[in-house]
Motif scaffolding. Structure first.
Motif, PDB file in Angstrom:
ATOM      1  N   HIS A   1       0.847  -1.198   0.000  1.00 54.67           N
ATOM      2  CA  HIS A   1       0.000   0.000   0.000  1.00 54.67           C
ATOM      3  C   HIS A   1       0.879   1.243   0.000  1.00 54.67           C
ATOM      4  O   HIS A   1       1.775   1.385   0.831  1.00 54.67           O
ATOM      5  N   GLY A   2       0.593   2.142  -0.924  1.00 53.37           N
ATOM      6  CA  GLY A   2       1.370   3.365  -1.042  1.00 53.37           C
ATOM      7  C   GLY A   2       1.266   4.283   0.153  1.00 53.37           C
ATOM      8  O   GLY A   2       2.073   5.203   0.298  1.00 53.37           O
ATOM      9  N   GLY A   3       0.298   4.061   1.026  1.00 54.55           N
ATOM     10  CA  GLY A   3       0.194   4.851   2.238  1.00 54.55           C
ATOM     11  C   GLY A   3       1.402   4.712   3.138  1.00 54.55           C
ATOM     12  O   GLY A   3       1.629   5.546   4.019  1.00 54.55           O
ATOM     13  N   ASP A   4       2.172   3.652   2.924  1.00 54.93           N
ATOM     14  CA  ASP A   4       3.385   3.423   3.716  1.00 54.93           C
ATOM     15  C   ASP A   4       4.650   3.726   2.922  1.00 54.93           C
ATOM     16  O   ASP A   4       5.724   3.189   3.197  1.00 54.93           O
ATOM     17  N   ALA A   5       4.536   4.620   1.949  1.00 55.81           N
ATOM     18  CA  ALA A   5       5.678   4.961   1.108  1.00 55.81           C
ATOM     19  C   ALA A   5       6.825   5.587   1.891  1.00 55.81           C
ATOM     20  O   ALA A   5       7.954   5.647   1.405  1.00 55.81           O
TER      21      ALA A   5
END
Length: 260
Positions: free
Chosen positions: A78-82
């Protein structure tokens, strides 16, 4: 069909899923352990799934990809954890993933981190650091307890109770005494703690429980139960409990301070 897990570091788990020649590693935080797990089963994973971005779960991915022949191996997350890692394939907004023959359901569950997700496959629920046996993830490293509460009261509450819970860490022996401090009369929690301690004493892994069984012992899945409501009110009398989200947040704070 193949499903296996292996411990690394002290209490982390890496998981292996496979259908025929298509294999997936979930949270290979230690490349050596993850590669050995795959080799022991004679499979060559082409996919890596991450439940969230923390380094103890993602730290082995680069080495795993190099050993297996990047860029043939794709990393999903998930890109929220980039802030912690950059997936090749973004799972945000996806309900299912088709990884060769391996079809995985995706459930967004922010809170422990902004990009935490759950993966469901063939009756197994891979929960990362969102849901543990007897507990839930803390929110001290980029998390938000109110969002975690919403994930528990929303996403997790809707899932099939027959799913087996497979977390990212074995924290059961640390979590269950807190559950029993809140509900001393919870016989299921007491039996589960005895089972876990017996497994550890024998050098074995605790067996997974179903989500329905977790709902009987895990206080974070029982935040609306009268016993938990009363226990939280007694231990945090100054808090204002507008709803179960506020109660969950207070419960998470109590767990942060708990000493067995």
């Amino acid at each position: 069909m193949l499903f296996d897990r292996r411990r690394y570091h002290r209490d982390n788990y890496v998981y292996l899923l496979a259908e025929g020649d298509d294999a997936v590693l979930v949270d290979p935080g230690d490349a050596r352990v993850a590669l050995a797990l795959a080799a022991d089963h004679g499979v060559r994973p082409r996919f890596i799934l991450h439940t969230h971005g923390h380094a103890d779960h993602t730290g082995g991915s680069v080495e795993v990809r190099a050993a297996l022949g990047a860029p043939a191996v794709e990393v999903y997350g998930h890109g929220g954890d980039a802030a912690w890692f950059a997936p090749d394939v973004e799972v945000s907004g996806r309900r299912t993933l088709s990884l060769g023959a391996v079809r995985v359901d995706v459930h967004a569950a922010p809170g422990h981190t902004p990009g935490s997700v759950l993966y469901a496959w063939r009756g197994k629920l891979l929960t990362g650091d969102t849901l543990f046996w007897g507990g839930c993830g803390n929110c001290r490293h980029g998390g938000d307890p109110a969002r975690l509460a919403e994930s528990f009261l929303g996403t997790l509450a809707t899932l099939d109770g027959a799913l087996e819970v497979h977390p990212g860490h074995d924290y059961a022996e640390a979590n269950l005494p807190f559950a029993l401090a809140l509900e001393p009369g919870n016989a299921a929690a007491r039996a589960r703690l005895a089972q876990v301690r017996a497994a550890h004493a024998a050098g074995a892994e605790p067996p997974a429980w179903t989500l329905a069984e977790e709902r009987a012992v895990n206080p974070f899945l029982r935040v609306g139960a009268p016993q938990i409501r009363e226990a939280v009110a007694a231990r945090a009398p100054g808090a204002t409990y507008v709803d179960d989200v506020a109660r969950f947040v207070a419960l998470r704070a109590l767990r942060d301070r708990f000493q067995a």
